[in-house]
Design an enzyme around this catalytic site. Structure first.
Site, PDB file in Angstrom:
ATOM      1  N   ARG A  60       0.690  -1.216  -0.012  1.00 27.65           N
ATOM      2  CA  ARG A  60       0.143  -0.123  -0.016  1.00 27.65           C
ATOM      3  C   ARG A  60       0.788   1.267  -0.056  1.00 27.65           C
ATOM      4  NH1 ARG A  60      -2.073   2.271   4.240  1.00 27.65           N
ATOM      5  NH2 ARG A  60      -2.261   0.334   5.625  1.00 27.65           N
ATOM      6  N   TYR A 113     -17.439  13.747 -15.956  1.00 30.48           N
ATOM      7  CA  TYR A 113     -17.629  12.324 -15.811  1.00 30.48           C
ATOM      8  C   TYR A 113     -18.928  12.280 -14.668  1.00 30.48           C
ATOM      9  CZ  TYR A 113     -17.270   7.350 -14.934  1.00 30.48           C
ATOM     10  OH  TYR A 113     -17.283   6.007 -14.445  1.00 30.48           O
ATOM     11  N   LYS A 210      -9.564   3.459 -19.445  1.00 33.19           N
ATOM     12  CA  LYS A 210      -9.874   3.859 -20.626  1.00 33.19           C
ATOM     13  C   LYS A 210      -8.328   3.591 -21.636  1.00 33.19           C
ATOM     14  CE  LYS A 210     -13.415   4.640 -18.254  1.00 33.19           C
ATOM     15  NZ  LYS A 210     -13.644   6.000 -17.745  1.00 33.19           N
TER      16      LYS A 210
END
Ligand SMILES: *Cc1c(COP(=O)(O)O)cnc(C)c1O
Length: 409
Positions: A60, A113, A210
């Site tokens: 992490r 978005y 994307k």
């Protein structure tokens, strides 16, 4: 990668962040699928936590495969430091969490978005963050919306799904004069077609789901910043909130990035031809594509983008019902949300990605009920053209008697 300052974008897509592996010489960056990293001694462990030794500790907090991806994307954006996240929304929520707080204000593009807007209006509002959404393709609207407590100007350009283009350099001047940061969601262009840092942005972000990944098989995001203090602030929030990416997911995106330039070039070439074809079809009311002179910000697009990209929006003359018929008739184009993959996707924002905005806000943002969003992939142009034209010819021949509302789809 050894520093070659003169390397081109295609070369950087393939080599940035990817050194042959030091252990066995693997040409592909190894997937360090490990949550934790062993220390050679207690002293080394302590040194890693105090920061005097910058070796890895826990995934992490940092991981070599993730670091390779961060370096690759930051290089493509023209420099800075990357922070990879579990999704595009994880990067956007990290950005808001790190730069906004009680009593602070953000000005954003209105047709962003959908979930970006919902996040500010429904979630961050609960913590005293104010937000104003404007048509940022007119800088006067941004200027008027800035208040003394504005800390962030957030642009999405070209915007989703209207493809409206906002002036990044102009917005950077306005934001900086007000003591605010400028963040740009660069998802629609990818660094191949637009480099917001060169125009004055402070933060560039991507849904790597994307174009950067490009294969419709990973959800991921990336924040890139140049300022060291801002990087530390964003990284602190990301690590604390836990929206970090998984090493395997990072490796898949790194692999996708290698073909970014080729994919974007191919899809863009096809898009230009399809946009012209669509504009000539009698079933279509209008086409919006940054490569067509009819686009309202055509000149600005040519100035700040290196190409018009592969997203096309269009409106069918017979509105929602014709849109539904189109989506149910095409065979090669896939009816799905998302974009930027090798497959051509078609979707209806009013009932899908932007349904959560509600009809009033959609109307203000120019997201009409019959608007169809088209993400052109890398198939043969002729096949895509034939698929679309066959469906549109059927629509042109059909008698539409009534139009149901957008929610009916
Ligand atoms: C998809 C998308 C997002 C959100 O990204 P996820 O990876 O789905 O979380 C943000 N901005 C834009 C412009 C997008 O297209």
């Amino acid at each position: 990668m050894k520093k070659h300052h003169q390397t081109g974008f295609d070369t950087d897509c393939i080599h940035a962040g990817s050194d042959p592996d030091k252990l066995f010489g693997g040409v592909s960056v190894p997937i360090y699928q490990s949550s934790t990293f062993a220390f050679e001694s207690a002293a080394q462990g302590a040194a890693r936590f105090s920061g005097t030794d910058n070796g890895y500790k826990y995934t992490r907090l940092g991981n070599p495969t993730i670091a390779a991806l961060e370096e690759a994307v930051a290089t493509l954006e023209g420099g800075g430091k990357g922070l990879a996240t579990a999704s595009g929304m994880a990067c956007i929520s990290t950005l808001f969490m790190a730069t906004l707080g009680q009593g602070m204000h953000v000005v954003s593009t209105d047709s962003v978005y959908g979930p970006t807007r919902t996040l500010l209006e429904r979630e961050f509002s609960r913590f005293g963050v104010e937000s104003t959404f404007v048509d940022s393709s007119d800088l006067n609207n941004v200027k008027r919306a800035i208040k003394p407590n504005t800390k962030l100007v957030y642009l999405e350009t070209p915007a989703n799904p209207t493809l409206s283009i906002s002036d990044i350099a102009g917005a950077a001047k306005l934001a900086h004069a007000a003591g605010a940061l400028l963040a740009v969601d660069n998802t629609f262009c990818s660094p191949m077609l637009q480099r917001p840092f060169e125009l004055g942005a402070d933060i560039v972000l991507h849904s790597m789901t994307k174009f950067l990944n490009g294969h419709s098989d990973v959800v991921a995001g990336m924040l890139i910043v140049r300022d060291q203090a801002l990087y530390a602030q964003l990284k602190g929030v990301l690590v604390q909130m836990g929206g970090t990416i998984d090493p395997h997911q990072a490796w898949l995106v790194l692999r996708g990035v290698k073909t970014l330039a080729m994919r974007v070039r191919q899809a863009q070439e096809t898009s230009m031809k399809l946009a012209v074809d669509l504009g000539k079809h009698p079933a279509i009311a209008w086409v919006k594509y940054p490569g067509l002179p009819s686009h309202p910000q055509y000149d600005l697009g040519r100035k700040q983008m290196k190409g018009p990209g592969s997203m096309i929006s269009f409106e069918l003359k017979d509105g929602v019902d014709a849109g539904r018929m189109l989506m149910d008739t095409v065979k090669l184009c896939i009816l799905a949300v998302s974009l930027g993959g090798v497959e051509t996707l078609i979707q209806h924002p009013a009932s899908m990605t932007h349904a959560s905005m509600g009809p009033k806000n959609r109307k203000i943002a120019g997201i009409t009920d019959g608007l169809v969003r088209f993400s052109v992939g890398c198939e043969d142009y002729e096949d895509l053209r034939n698929d679309l034209m066959e469906a549109l010819d059927k629509i042109a021949a059909h008698k539409f008697t009534h139009n149901s509302d957008a929610q009916g789809i």
